[in-house]
Design an enzyme around this catalytic site. Sequence first.
Site, PDB file in Angstrom:
ATOM      1  CB  ILE A   1       1.792   3.076   6.121  1.00  0.00           C
ATOM      2  CG1 ILE A   1       3.322   3.229   6.186  1.00  0.00           C
ATOM      3  CG2 ILE A   1       1.397   1.683   5.704  1.00  0.00           C
ATOM      4  CD1 ILE A   1       3.788   4.487   6.835  1.00  0.00           C
TER       5      ILE A   1
ATOM      6  CG  HIS B   1       1.367  -0.665  -2.618  1.00  0.00           C
ATOM      7  ND1 HIS B   1       2.578  -0.465  -1.990  1.00  0.00           N
ATOM      8  CD2 HIS B   1       0.441  -0.141  -1.776  1.00  0.00           C
ATOM      9  CE1 HIS B   1       2.379   0.122  -0.821  1.00  0.00           C
ATOM     10  NE2 HIS B   1       1.089   0.340  -0.675  1.00  0.00           N
TER      11      HIS B   1
ATOM     12  CG  HIS C   1      -3.293   0.068   1.370  1.00  0.00           C
ATOM     13  ND1 HIS C   1      -2.909   0.171   2.699  1.00  0.00           N
ATOM     14  CD2 HIS C   1      -2.286   0.625   0.651  1.00  0.00           C
ATOM     15  CE1 HIS C   1      -1.730   0.767   2.764  1.00  0.00           C
ATOM     16  NE2 HIS C   1      -1.328   1.064   1.552  1.00  0.00           N
TER      17      HIS C   1
ATOM     18  CG  HIS D   1      -0.974   4.615  -2.056  1.00  0.00           C
ATOM     19  ND1 HIS D   1      -0.576   5.278  -0.914  1.00  0.00           N
ATOM     20  CD2 HIS D   1      -0.735   3.303  -1.816  1.00  0.00           C
ATOM     21  CE1 HIS D   1      -0.133   4.410  -0.020  1.00  0.00           C
ATOM     22  NE2 HIS D   1      -0.208   3.202  -0.545  1.00  0.00           N
TER      23      HIS D   1
ATOM     24  CG  ASN E   1       1.544  -1.191   2.999  1.00  0.00           C
ATOM     25  OD1 ASN E   1       2.323  -0.510   2.331  1.00  0.00           O
ATOM     26  ND2 ASN E   1       1.542  -1.162   4.327  1.00  0.00           N
TER      27      ASN E   1
END
Length: 914
Positions: A914, A573, A765, A578, A769
């Site tokens: 997020i 993740h 993602h 990110h 997530n």
Amino acid sequence: MATAMEILASSLLQRTPLLPSSRSPLLRGGEQSRLFLSPACFPLKKRSSAAGRVVRPPVSAAILTERFVRVETEERPVRFKVRAAVTVRRKKKEDLMATVANQLDAFSDRIGRNVVLELVSAEIDLRTRKPKASNSAALRGWFEKKKTKAERVVYTAEFTVDSSFGEPGAITVLNRHQREFFLESIVVEGFACGPVHFPCNSWVQPTRIHPLKRVFFSNKPYLPSQTPPGLRELRQQELKELRGDGKGERKLTDRIYDYDTYNDLGNPDRGIDFVRPTLGGEQMPYPRRLRTWRPPTITDRHVESRVEDPLPMYVPRDERFEEGKQAMLTAGAQKAVLHNLVPLLVASFSPESHDFKAFHEVDNLFKEGLRLKQTLQDQLFHKIPLVSKIEESTEGHLRYDTPHIITKDKFAWLRDDEFARQVVAGINPVNIERLQVFPPVSKLDPDIYGPPESAIKEEHIISHLNGMSLQQAVEANKLFMLDFHDVYLPFLDRINAQDGRKAYGTRTIFLLTESGTLKPIAIELSLPPVRPGDARAKRVLTPPTDATSNWLWQLAKAHVCSNDAGVHQLVNHWLKTHACIEPFILAAHRQLSAMHPIFKLLKPHMRYTLEVNALARQILINGGGVIESGFTPGPVCMEISAAAYRNHWRFDQEGLPADLIRRGMAVEDPTQPLGLRLVIEDYPYATDGLLLWSAIQSWVETYVAAYYQDDESIQSDYELQSWYAEAVNVGHADKRYAPWWPRLSSPAALSSFLTTLIWLSSAQHAALNFGQYPLGGYIPNRPPVLRRLIPVEGDPEYEHFRSDPAKFFLSALPNLTQATTFMTVIDTLSTHSVDEEYLGERPDPYTWTGDGEMVEAFHEFASEVRRAESEIARRNADPARRNRCGAGVLPYELMTPSSGPGITCRGVPNSVTI
């Protein structure tokens, strides 16, 4: 020629609604004057793009209701007026100071401290060798509309140009007010070529902060080599401004993108417990992050000083959350205060409530919430009067939402088939791999970590193979594995030395059953050797045969889940969707003009990501932050992430097909769509993911082909090549010499690279997530922290375990405060905001580009995404797919593109939001 042009202009006066008729009072004396128009604006033929194809302008949206062109009496050159509609987005909620400041701006606007615009032509003036420009025009209506309550307010401006002006390619804006404003768009009408759209979506700072004019380009895409002469200098000037000069601490109003290492996770000024290594560099390779240029700490000049919550972290002004997103986070923060306050009070004043004593106490978090005992409340009332008010007024808020995972079958998590199902349809469905070599072998240094062979032997699993030999099971693709051994083993001594944190390096072997589901048949638990080179402490558990072995098996599965939770958050993740994406976003803003077609393609997939990552550095991955407190590795969390980057991350294997083949979950098959065949047919993450991958790939290939006809056109695009080179050589500097980086040398290579980038930012993602709370909010199902190792007969704890195994199991889970804090955080992380933009959506679907064919191609992409959603719904209703349909089985919806706001366990936003 002049006569022919006059006749043509006269004809245009009669034909186009953008020009007044011969009877219009706008024509002086009521007579039709000659009108000289730039040939570039004549709507006589379609203009060609850089690739030589015909570019059709898109369908117009949001046209001015009042259209006119006022023609002056001058004969040569003819001057006329055009009008701009300027849309400014206002905040929905403002405090008193902001309201007063806005009123002051309105009054100052009336006395000349206004907003000034200027049109810039795509052509240059042959005499001055500079771009042609209109007169400066003040924005009209700011004072008159000062009390307008609408979110979007449209103002106007009027420009005077002459017939040789050509097509407008840019517009400059100078804000002489005292406050910034959000400029959404500008539409200019009055040219014979039709409305010219300028997508802005940017905060315009006042001249006291930013004295230079802001430049906004029209929505027409241009490759660098095809930039019109009038826009070339502005194109370079804008990029130079975004790159900055690499000096000075960034202010919140800046628009500068630059790189730095992760040297701000620790805070040595607070003491040794908050010292953390810098991520990025030879010692600990890592991607680069957005530079802020804050001063160093007092204790260590190599560490950047921190900005602690709630003070804002720097990100370029246009990267900050919009109002809807900020409102969602604010509501989440308020909810978090309530959800965390009472557990802390309970734990502080009632120590016996610190641990869960029974499973119903966990369940009560969702049924009744946390209540303070009356005697405790009476005590607290005298010390903290607010407590009783909280209990009275927020009773509902102290109840936690029931996670999806226990809504259909409260006890499913205890079963082996559910444990295995979540491996292919859970929060982290990307670690399962096909077992191709038995026994599994470690890649760690045997001189340090001992013999590399797994302790799992044939005798452990042969009775579970349904009559097959081990070799037959391997060759028939029936054995699969979750292998966290090498990820955790180098860190276990430091993890297990911490109070209340215990872990193994685990391996789990699964058998693929005839029904297409998986079944765990062995779990290996490893600890480091006492001395380098010694044999490791290894233990193998197999499915239970009695009550004692059943509880040991449950504890072993919990340790697997804890390993899985850490790898999911720290590697799959955070690191891969990110941190590794951020350098490509920074480089895009620094090297790709807003006019570049590839920037236009990528823009929706970069939204909010820089602010999300900045907040993560502030409160999630920092020393003592949520990740360290919420996951078993604690202070070594980010070192595990850095080790995964150093040892395993490769961009060329991050695309879905390549990743499936790498893990052995698919084999190459040219007869199948996308050239591969899954070895587990009912693998929900993969089957649904391939639908979205295919849609993204088709869209990107169509888009790239529209602008690049051959290899030379790719290789000669200096902005494109600079973007990629900088992202690799600076943004991923520690891996810049890796041989596996793709070369952007052909349209096919570019399409493949962009498809992977968009996939990671959107579908990948989302899959990792938005299931965090729905599938991981019930702590016994997936404990992020474990506090006990599994006792062995003869250990002092073994009798405690045997006398009350359920209590021992609960004592190994996170305590009340740890659990509720973790639940509160993943609740926020799993929430869609009201302003979410999903795959196949754009806020400006008709005007994001001036290329009409690409607008149509995007709508076809959106249709393909909707078809994928319908297919996913069909699969979730198919009883033959037992990993997503059945009694008590949750449907797999994490790849379903659309969603409403809130926690929905579905929805694929365009970007990492997020």
